[in-house]
Enzyme design. Sequence first.
Site, PDB file in Angstrom:
ATOM      1  N   LYS A   1      36.888  44.753  29.590  1.00 52.98           N
ATOM      2  CA  LYS A   1      37.896  43.724  29.860  1.00 52.98           C
ATOM      3  C   LYS A   1      37.634  42.520  28.965  1.00 52.98           C
ATOM      4  CE  LYS A   1      39.988  42.933  34.324  1.00 52.98           C
ATOM      5  NZ  LYS A   1      39.732  42.510  35.696  1.00 52.98           N
TER       6      LYS A   1
HETATM    7  C1  E4P Z   1      42.568  41.961  37.435  1.00 50.38           C
HETATM    8  O1  E4P Z   1      42.038  42.888  36.872  1.00 50.38           O
HETATM    9  C2  E4P Z   1      41.831  40.902  38.159  1.00 50.38           C
HETATM   10  O2  E4P Z   1      40.580  41.396  38.561  1.00 50.38           O
HETATM   11  C3  E4P Z   1      42.497  40.435  39.416  1.00 50.38           C
HETATM   12  O3  E4P Z   1      43.677  41.098  39.683  1.00 50.38           O
HETATM   13  C4  E4P Z   1      42.501  38.954  39.575  1.00 50.38           C
HETATM   14  O4  E4P Z   1      43.270  38.598  40.675  1.00 50.38           O
HETATM   15  P1  E4P Z   1      43.058  37.300  41.563  1.00 50.38           P
HETATM   16  O5  E4P Z   1      44.115  36.337  41.177  1.00 50.38           O
HETATM   17  O6  E4P Z   1      43.252  37.788  42.967  1.00 50.38           O
HETATM   18  O7  E4P Z   1      41.667  36.794  41.332  1.00 50.38           O
END
Ligand code: E4P
Length: 218
Positions: A85
């Site tokens: 990522k």
């Molecule tokens: C995506 O891969 C992220 O891990 C995640 O969806 C972040 O979402 P949040 O806004 O709930 O932290």
Amino acid sequence: MALLFLDTANIEEVRQAVAWGVLDGVTTNPTLMMRAGTADLKATTLEIAEIVRGPVSAEVISADAEGMIAEAREILAWSEFVNVKIPCTVEGLKAMREISRWPNGRINATLIFSPTQAYLVAKAGATYASLFVGRMDDAGLDGMEVVRQTREIFDQYGFPCKVLAASIRHTAHVVESLRAGADIITVPFAVLQQMVRSPFTDAGLERFLADWRKVAGS
Ligand code: E4P
């Protein structure tokens, strides 16, 4: 078919979701690692990969392209299931361009809040573009419209990059992401639980069983 990922670093949640038979992969991030109480990114990622046996995202923590590339080299070597990522920044784009040239260069471009960011990560060779729907809504933007526009742009130009709806807060986000043509939706465990439940199903089942007990005399 739209794939369903779990947004968590919690091993028990992954185990439970896999047992339901509907899970395709997992996304993690440093905050989710912190919530799961683990600082061992490699061990946790590999344990998740072993359970889900599908794509698992592990995020870099470097801010510069060189550091991201070095981390990605290590992360991608852990397992064929793991993708790296990378945040959508200028440094992130430089790193994506380089990593996407590798034979194992599986990239989840993260923290995307606009169709222009999605377009750029697709050009840089990302495998997935993670659109943060809930956080866009929190900021007064229309997160789902960004999913729709990104879908349209990728389709129009034939970008192979997958539209990944992330930062999902409730089941309406899931439904709208499916309708908007997201390739993948990553949901927290609480949302996955909400997806299967209905008080009408529970009441209907109770009624069926009560009626059956009447005729069966038990
Ligand atoms: C995506 O891969 C992220 O891990 C995640 O969806 C972040 O979402 P949040 O806004 O709930 O932290």
